[in-house]
Design an enzyme around this catalytic site. Structure first.
Site, PDB file in Angstrom:
ATOM      1  N   GLY A   1       0.794  -1.232   0.000  1.00 52.84           N
ATOM      2  CA  GLY A   1       0.000   0.000   0.000  1.00 52.84           C
ATOM      3  C   GLY A   1       0.822   1.276   0.000  1.00 52.84           C
TER       4      GLY A   1
ATOM      5  NE  ARG B   1       2.360  -6.825  11.188  1.00 51.35           N
ATOM      6  CZ  ARG B   1       1.052  -6.951  11.298  1.00 51.35           C
ATOM      7  NH1 ARG B   1       0.531  -7.482  12.387  1.00 51.35           N
ATOM      8  NH2 ARG B   1       0.258  -6.557  10.323  1.00 51.35           N
TER       9      ARG B   1
ATOM     10  CB  VAL C   1       4.603  -0.123  15.081  1.00 50.14           C
ATOM     11  CG1 VAL C   1       5.395   0.207  13.822  1.00 50.14           C
ATOM     12  CG2 VAL C   1       3.131  -0.399  14.766  1.00 50.14           C
TER      13      VAL C   1
ATOM     14  CE1 TYR D   1      -7.971   2.710  10.489  1.00 52.74           C
ATOM     15  CE2 TYR D   1      -9.736   3.931   9.425  1.00 52.74           C
ATOM     16  CZ  TYR D   1      -8.410   3.555   9.487  1.00 52.74           C
ATOM     17  OH  TYR D   1      -7.514   4.031   8.543  1.00 52.74           O
TER      18      TYR D   1
ATOM     19  N   GLY E   1      -8.601   9.719   2.027  1.00 50.39           N
ATOM     20  CA  GLY E   1      -9.887   9.020   1.987  1.00 50.39           C
ATOM     21  C   GLY E   1      -9.656   7.636   1.405  1.00 50.39           C
TER      22      GLY E   1
ATOM     23  CG  PHE F   1      -7.514   0.096   4.580  1.00 49.52           C
ATOM     24  CD1 PHE F   1      -6.878   0.499   5.749  1.00 49.52           C
ATOM     25  CD2 PHE F   1      -8.882   0.290   4.483  1.00 49.52           C
ATOM     26  CE1 PHE F   1      -7.597   1.077   6.785  1.00 49.52           C
ATOM     27  CE2 PHE F   1      -9.602   0.862   5.503  1.00 49.52           C
ATOM     28  CZ  PHE F   1      -8.958   1.256   6.668  1.00 49.52           C
TER      29      PHE F   1
HETATM   30  P1  NDP Z   1      -2.069  -1.830   3.632  1.00 48.27           P
HETATM   31  O1  NDP Z   1      -2.785  -2.895   4.365  1.00 48.27           O
HETATM   32  O2  NDP Z   1      -1.813  -1.999   2.178  1.00 48.27           O
HETATM   33  O3  NDP Z   1      -0.671  -1.517   4.366  1.00 48.27           O
HETATM   34  C1  NDP Z   1      -0.591  -1.437   5.755  1.00 48.27           C
HETATM   35  C2  NDP Z   1       0.866  -1.498   6.164  1.00 48.27           C
HETATM   36  O4  NDP Z   1       0.928  -1.369   7.602  1.00 48.27           O
HETATM   37  C3  NDP Z   1       1.535  -2.788   5.775  1.00 48.27           C
HETATM   38  O5  NDP Z   1       2.826  -2.530   5.283  1.00 48.27           O
HETATM   39  C4  NDP Z   1       1.624  -3.541   7.105  1.00 48.27           C
HETATM   40  O6  NDP Z   1       2.810  -4.320   7.119  1.00 48.27           O
HETATM   41  C5  NDP Z   1       1.755  -2.397   8.091  1.00 48.27           C
HETATM   42  N1  NDP Z   1       1.391  -2.788   9.428  1.00 48.27           N
HETATM   43  C6  NDP Z   1       0.180  -3.160   9.904  1.00 48.27           C
HETATM   44  N2  NDP Z   1       0.271  -3.515  11.183  1.00 48.27           N
HETATM   45  C7  NDP Z   1       1.568  -3.356  11.541  1.00 48.27           C
HETATM   46  C8  NDP Z   1       2.303  -3.561  12.736  1.00 48.27           C
HETATM   47  N3  NDP Z   1       1.721  -4.020  13.861  1.00 48.27           N
HETATM   48  N4  NDP Z   1       3.626  -3.283  12.749  1.00 48.27           N
HETATM   49  C9  NDP Z   1       4.235  -2.833  11.639  1.00 48.27           C
HETATM   50  N5  NDP Z   1       3.603  -2.634  10.470  1.00 48.27           N
HETATM   51  C10 NDP Z   1       2.286  -2.901  10.433  1.00 48.27           C
HETATM   52  O7  NDP Z   1      -2.917  -0.504   3.886  1.00 48.27           O
HETATM   53  P2  NDP Z   1      -2.665   1.031   3.508  1.00 48.27           P
HETATM   54  O8  NDP Z   1      -1.419   1.203   2.757  1.00 48.27           O
HETATM   55  O9  NDP Z   1      -3.910   1.534   2.919  1.00 48.27           O
HETATM   56  O10 NDP Z   1      -2.540   1.635   4.973  1.00 48.27           O
HETATM   57  C11 NDP Z   1      -1.450   2.448   5.387  1.00 48.27           C
HETATM   58  C12 NDP Z   1      -1.958   3.481   6.362  1.00 48.27           C
HETATM   59  O11 NDP Z   1      -2.892   4.317   5.705  1.00 48.27           O
HETATM   60  C13 NDP Z   1      -2.688   2.928   7.582  1.00 48.27           C
HETATM   61  O12 NDP Z   1      -2.296   3.686   8.705  1.00 48.27           O
HETATM   62  C14 NDP Z   1      -4.153   3.170   7.252  1.00 48.27           C
HETATM   63  O13 NDP Z   1      -4.936   3.293   8.415  1.00 48.27           O
HETATM   64  C15 NDP Z   1      -4.060   4.459   6.498  1.00 48.27           C
HETATM   65  N6  NDP Z   1      -5.163   4.802   5.613  1.00 48.27           N
HETATM   66  C16 NDP Z   1      -5.582   3.950   4.615  1.00 48.27           C
HETATM   67  C17 NDP Z   1      -6.610   4.348   3.766  1.00 48.27           C
HETATM   68  C18 NDP Z   1      -7.148   3.458   2.697  1.00 48.27           C
HETATM   69  O14 NDP Z   1      -8.314   3.639   2.287  1.00 48.27           O
HETATM   70  N7  NDP Z   1      -6.382   2.528   2.168  1.00 48.27           N
HETATM   71  C19 NDP Z   1      -7.228   5.685   3.876  1.00 48.27           C
HETATM   72  C20 NDP Z   1      -6.709   6.474   4.970  1.00 48.27           C
HETATM   73  C21 NDP Z   1      -5.705   6.045   5.767  1.00 48.27           C
HETATM   74  P3  NDP Z   1       2.946  -5.798   7.733  1.00 48.27           P
HETATM   75  O15 NDP Z   1       1.591  -6.425   7.712  1.00 48.27           O
HETATM   76  O16 NDP Z   1       3.929  -6.470   6.841  1.00 48.27           O
HETATM   77  O17 NDP Z   1       3.490  -5.559   9.103  1.00 48.27           O
HETATM   78  C1  8X3 Z   2      -9.375   4.505   5.623  1.00 47.58           C
HETATM   79  C2  8X3 Z   2     -10.519   5.206   4.995  1.00 47.58           C
HETATM   80  O1  8X3 Z   2     -13.056   5.443   4.999  1.00 47.58           O
HETATM   81  O2  8X3 Z   2     -12.136   3.196   5.094  1.00 47.58           O
HETATM   82  O3  8X3 Z   2      -8.833   5.248   6.670  1.00 47.58           O
HETATM   83  O4  8X3 Z   2     -12.042   4.621   7.020  1.00 47.58           O
HETATM   84  S1  8X3 Z   2     -11.998   4.571   5.574  1.00 47.58           S
END
Ligand code: NDP
Ligand code: 8X3
Length: 249
Positions: free
Chosen positions: A11, A32, A58, A150, A181, A187
């Site tokens: 992501g 991870r 983390v 969340y 968004g 995700f």
């Molecule tokens: P992904 O699931 O594609 O990526 C999430 C990343 O977070 C992965 O690299 C995962 O790595 C890592 N992660 C999760 N848990 C842990 C942990 N305990 N320790 C270390 N790393 C961790 O999702 P996104 O790229 O979309 O999400 C990235 C961020 O963006 C998040 O904070 C999410 O809440 C936020 N976000 C996402 C949106 C969306 O619609 N996609 C919108 C707004 C915000 P691994 O599992 O290998 O540890």
């Molecule tokens: C991720 C966007 O709308 O799924 O933070 O919560 S939403």
């Protein structure tokens, strides 16, 4: 620039690593799933970039502090910390939610972000410069039905960003909160615990944000002149106004 990224295995985090893979930059990518980090490292190093990897959960304070020690020894400081690691688990009414999911979200999105910030910010204070970029969400601006915990974690990211900006002001450390968004990454697959069909439905009829859109935004914020800090930025796809108002095609 020396850039440390949490959650770089997929992501936004992966796209951010790819965006910063430019001559003169050094990357430290964490997550991870170490096999994914190794693959990403190999790809980026083919571009002539030095990339370090660390398996990191983390939620594990000890792991975070060990990483910070290694960063201090090898780099002596960090220019940009991208606190990106995070997740949503489930979509449930507050009276029905799974408390184990709540723990995971709070431990990762709030406490994990705090642990990493606490471990890295002193290096930035020492160097009297640095930039912390926190990935929040539109869910941290406007709550939505069944988003309860969340949303609460992302409201917390907003509060932490605001107050860190004040606390770190004397040291010229920038703090930026980027609030995306809906974006099509892993995700929703994580949120719905591997149910790909359900995850796919979230984006049906939508041209959602792409990970690269957020990577470009992070890069823009990180490369402004030293006297300019974007404090807070909300970015949605054109079919979304906020957490609630969306128009499918
Ligand atoms: P992904 O699931 O594609 O990526 C999430 C990343 O977070 C992965 O690299 C995962 O790595 C890592 N992660 C999760 N848990 C842990 C942990 N305990 N320790 C270390 N790393 C961790 O999702 P996104 O790229 O979309 O999400 C990235 C961020 O963006 C998040 O904070 C999410 O809440 C936020 N976000 C996402 C949106 C969306 O619609 N996609 C919108 C707004 C915000 P691994 O599992 O290998 O540890
Ligand atoms: C991720 C966007 O709308 O799924 O933070 O919560 S939403």
């Amino acid at each position: 620039m020396k850039i440390l990224i949490t959650g770089a295995t997929s992501g936004f985090g992966k796209a951010i690593a790819e965006r910063f893979a430019l001559p003169g930059n050094e990357l430290w990518i964490t997550g991870r799933r170490t096999e994914r980090l190794d693959l990403l490292q190999q790809g980026l190093e083919q571009k002539g970039i030095t990339v370090r990897t660390s398996g990191l959960d983390v939620r594990d304070k000890q792991m975070v502090n060990t990483l910070a020690d290694a960063v201090g020894k090898e780099w002596g400081g960090v220019d940009i910390l991208v606190n990106n690691a995070g997740l949503a688990l489930g979509v449930s009414s507050i009276d029905e939610g799974d408390t184990a999911d709540w723990d995971d979200m709070i431990d990762t999105n709030v406490k994990g972000l705090l642990y990493v910030t606490r471990a890295i910010a002193p290096m930035m204070r020492q160097q009297q410069s640095g930039h912390i970029i926190n990935i929040g969400s539109t869910a941290g601006k406007v709550v939505y039905q069944n988003g309860n915990v969340y949303c609460a974690t992302k409201f917390a990211v907003d509060a932490i960003s605001q107050s860190a900006r004040i606390d770190l002001l004397p040291y010229r450390i920038k703090v930026t909160s980027i609030n995306p968004g809906m974006a099509e990454t892993e995700f929703s697959l994580v949120r719905f615990k591997g149910d790909a069909a359900r995850a796919g439905q979230v984006y049906n009829g939508f041209e959602a944000l792409r990970a690269e859109d957020i990577a470009d935004t992070v890069y823009y914020c990180a490369t402004l002149p030293p006297h300019v800090c974007i404090n807070d930025l909300t970015i949605t796809c054109t079919q979304q106004a906020n957490s609630i108002y969306k128009v499918g095609s």
